[in-house]
Write a protein that holds these residues in place. Structure first.
Motif, mmCIF file in Angstrom:
data_model
loop_
_atom_site.group_PDB
_atom_site.id
_atom_site.type_symbol
_atom_site.label_atom_id
_atom_site.label_comp_id
_atom_site.label_asym_id
_atom_site.label_seq_id
_atom_site.Cartn_x
_atom_site.Cartn_y
_atom_site.Cartn_z
ATOM 1 N N SER A 1 29.778 -23.619 9.206
ATOM 2 C CA SER A 1 29.484 -23.395 7.639
ATOM 3 C C SER A 1 28.780 -22.184 7.422
ATOM 4 N N LEU A 2 29.196 -21.540 6.421
ATOM 5 C CA LEU A 2 28.736 -20.282 5.709
ATOM 6 C C LEU A 2 27.287 -20.399 5.527
ATOM 7 N N ARG A 3 26.562 -19.210 5.687
ATOM 8 C CA ARG A 3 25.183 -19.007 5.192
ATOM 9 C C ARG A 3 25.140 -17.988 4.438
ATOM 10 N N GLU A 4 23.792 -17.728 3.878
ATOM 11 C CA GLU A 4 23.520 -16.779 3.015
ATOM 12 C C GLU A 4 23.555 -15.364 3.969
ATOM 13 N N GLY A 5 24.321 -14.556 3.316
ATOM 14 C CA GLY A 5 24.056 -13.161 4.126
ATOM 15 C C GLY A 5 25.462 -12.981 4.907
ATOM 16 N N ASP A 6 26.337 -13.856 5.037
ATOM 17 C CA ASP A 6 27.570 -13.898 5.853
ATOM 18 C C ASP A 6 28.638 -12.956 4.953
ATOM 19 N N VAL A 7 29.489 -12.203 5.655
ATOM 20 C CA VAL A 7 30.546 -11.523 5.037
ATOM 21 C C VAL A 7 31.963 -12.105 5.311
ATOM 22 N N VAL A 8 32.623 -12.112 4.197
ATOM 23 C CA VAL A 8 34.127 -12.609 4.452
ATOM 24 C C VAL A 8 35.119 -11.651 3.908
ATOM 25 N N ASP A 9 35.885 -11.170 4.751
ATOM 26 C CA ASP A 9 36.895 -10.316 4.941
ATOM 27 C C ASP A 9 38.345 -10.909 4.846
ATOM 28 N N ILE A 10 38.948 -11.028 3.721
ATOM 29 C CA ILE A 10 40.428 -11.397 3.688
ATOM 30 C C ILE A 10 41.540 -10.428 3.448
ATOM 31 N N GLU A 11 42.312 -10.311 4.182
ATOM 32 C CA GLU A 11 43.459 -9.161 3.953
ATOM 33 C C GLU A 11 44.971 -9.829 4.055
ATOM 34 N N ILE A 12 45.492 -9.412 3.182
ATOM 35 C CA ILE A 12 47.075 -9.866 2.844
ATOM 36 C C ILE A 12 47.778 -8.559 2.833
ATOM 37 N N ASP A 13 48.928 -8.560 3.698
ATOM 38 C CA ASP A 13 49.778 -7.526 3.876
ATOM 39 C C ASP A 13 50.493 -7.033 2.542
ATOM 40 N N ASP A 14 50.422 -5.622 2.140
ATOM 41 C CA ASP A 14 50.823 -5.177 1.019
ATOM 42 C C ASP A 14 50.074 -5.363 -0.100
ATOM 43 N N ILE A 15 48.981 -6.198 -0.147
ATOM 44 C CA ILE A 15 48.176 -6.029 -1.165
ATOM 45 C C ILE A 15 46.720 -5.409 -1.058
ATOM 46 N N GLY A 16 46.138 -5.915 0.097
ATOM 47 C CA GLY A 16 44.726 -5.108 0.410
ATOM 48 C C GLY A 16 43.934 -6.029 0.906
ATOM 49 N N THR A 17 42.645 -5.838 1.090
ATOM 50 C CA THR A 17 41.337 -6.579 1.671
ATOM 51 C C THR A 17 40.120 -6.849 0.672
ATOM 52 N N LEU A 18 40.089 -7.967 0.661
ATOM 53 C CA LEU A 18 39.076 -8.866 -0.396
ATOM 54 C C LEU A 18 37.739 -9.073 0.421
ATOM 55 N N THR A 19 36.611 -8.131 0.183
ATOM 56 C CA THR A 19 35.261 -8.321 0.815
ATOM 57 C C THR A 19 34.133 -8.773 -0.109
ATOM 58 N N ASN A 20 33.717 -10.027 0.591
ATOM 59 C CA ASN A 20 32.442 -10.561 -0.316
ATOM 60 C C ASN A 20 31.354 -10.878 0.649
ATOM 61 N N SER A 21 30.312 -10.691 0.335
ATOM 62 C CA SER A 21 29.012 -11.342 0.951
ATOM 63 C C SER A 21 28.790 -12.635 0.204
ATOM 64 N N VAL A 22 27.777 -13.396 0.935
ATOM 65 C CA VAL A 22 27.649 -14.825 0.543
ATOM 66 C C VAL A 22 26.040 -14.921 0.234
ATOM 67 N N THR A 23 25.919 -15.674 -1.056
ATOM 68 C CA THR A 23 24.557 -15.993 -1.523
ATOM 69 C C THR A 23 24.618 -17.560 -1.862
ATOM 70 N N THR A 24 23.415 -18.009 -1.957
ATOM 71 C CA THR A 24 23.190 -19.381 -2.234
ATOM 72 C C THR A 24 22.990 -19.575 -3.882
ATOM 73 N N VAL A 25 23.746 -20.565 -4.464
ATOM 74 C CA VAL A 25 23.535 -20.749 -6.004
ATOM 75 C C VAL A 25 23.189 -22.077 -6.138
#
Length: 287
Positions: free
Chosen positions: A263-287
């Protein structure tokens, strides 16, 4: 061509990467400050967005920049999402749910699952924090190929993160809106790849990495070739009998799912990469 906004806020401008160079389209025409402006211009001129761009950059010098992209590539009027389009998603939904049979029916049915995901205020861009709910104890990112639609027609592709509370949805499928729609529940970016420049959206390698305190906790890789539905099929379901807005995004389903114990926690970092498009990077916070 890949379109992006290098910064957020009042100083935003629309840029493009093509042929190994980057160009500032706003410097060529001050009326084109965001992706929607380019789409409207292409509609008026009866040209594709790439054709309009080619004319705009004819007399431009390439940009000398290679910094972090901070702005949303587009502000969609609404974001929708498709579910159970990959077998791994069907299996994950069955495992978390008290009513697992319903997801098998969706995976094999003629009608796909398409649901509302986010308004503009709930969407964040690259480098911003995505949210996990404080009333949930099992939260995951969901990396997805995202389709960009203008007046219901496919104009491009970007990367989407469909943040989800598996504990809330698993408790009862009727809680899906609460598990999916909340503050910072979705991120998209960092580029929009034009549809004309992407050879095949059904053959793209995708990977996700989740890190905590600079330690990698999850790595996974898949391909959009594993999707049981086609992009046109999902778009048709979304637009049929539906008054879609001028500019919208449709997420095409979850392709990678961390193990049940994660399970995700606050402060984790998620990197998602798709070929020919790029890399989406986000950190995590609690809402």
């Amino acid at each position: 061509m890949r379109y992006y906004q290098p910064s957020a806020g009042d100083d935003s401008r629309l840029c493009v990467k093509t042929g190994g160079n980057a160009y500032d389209l706003t410097s060529a025409n001050q009326n084109i400050r965001e992706f929607r402006d380019l789409l409207r211009a292409s509609s008026i001129a009866d040209l594709t967005i790439d054709e309009v761009t080619e004319r705009l950059i004819e007399n431009l010098d390439p940009l000398d920049e290679d910094g972090e992209i901070e702005g949303l590539p587009l502000v969609a009027d609404e974001v929708w999402a498709a579910g159970v389009t990959y077998q791994i998603s069907e299996q994950a939904r069955e495992q978390e749910s008290s009513m697992p049979d319903m997801y098998l029916n969706v995976y094999d049915s003629n009608r796909p699952e398409v649901f509302f995901k986010a308004t503009p205020s709930r969407v964040v861009g690259p480098t911003e924090d995505v949210g996990i709910r404080s009333d949930s104890d099992w939260d995951v990112p969901e990396p997805e190929l995202a389709v960009v639609l203008y007046q219901g027609e496919i104009v491009g592709y970007t990367i989407g993160n469909d943040m989800s509370s598996r504990s809330i949805e698993g408790e009862n499928p009727l809680y899906l809106p609460q598990a999916k729609v909340y503050d910072r529940c979705c991120s998209i970016g960092p580029y929009v790849r034009s549809a004309d420049s992407l050879e095949d959206p059904h053959d793209l390698k995708m990977n996700m990495e989740i890190s905590r305190d600079e330690r990698i906790l999850y790595e996974g890789e898949t391909s959009t070739a594993e999707m049981v539905r086609t992009v046109p099929e999902l778009v048709d379901c979304y637009t049929k009998h539906n008054a879609v807005p001028e500019l919208s995004v449709l997420l095409t389903g979850t392709s990678l799912v961390p193990d049940d114990g994660f399970s995700l926690r606050e402060g984790d970092v998620v990197d998602i990469e798709i070929d020919d498009i790029g890399t989406l990077t986000n950190s995590v916070t609690t809402v």
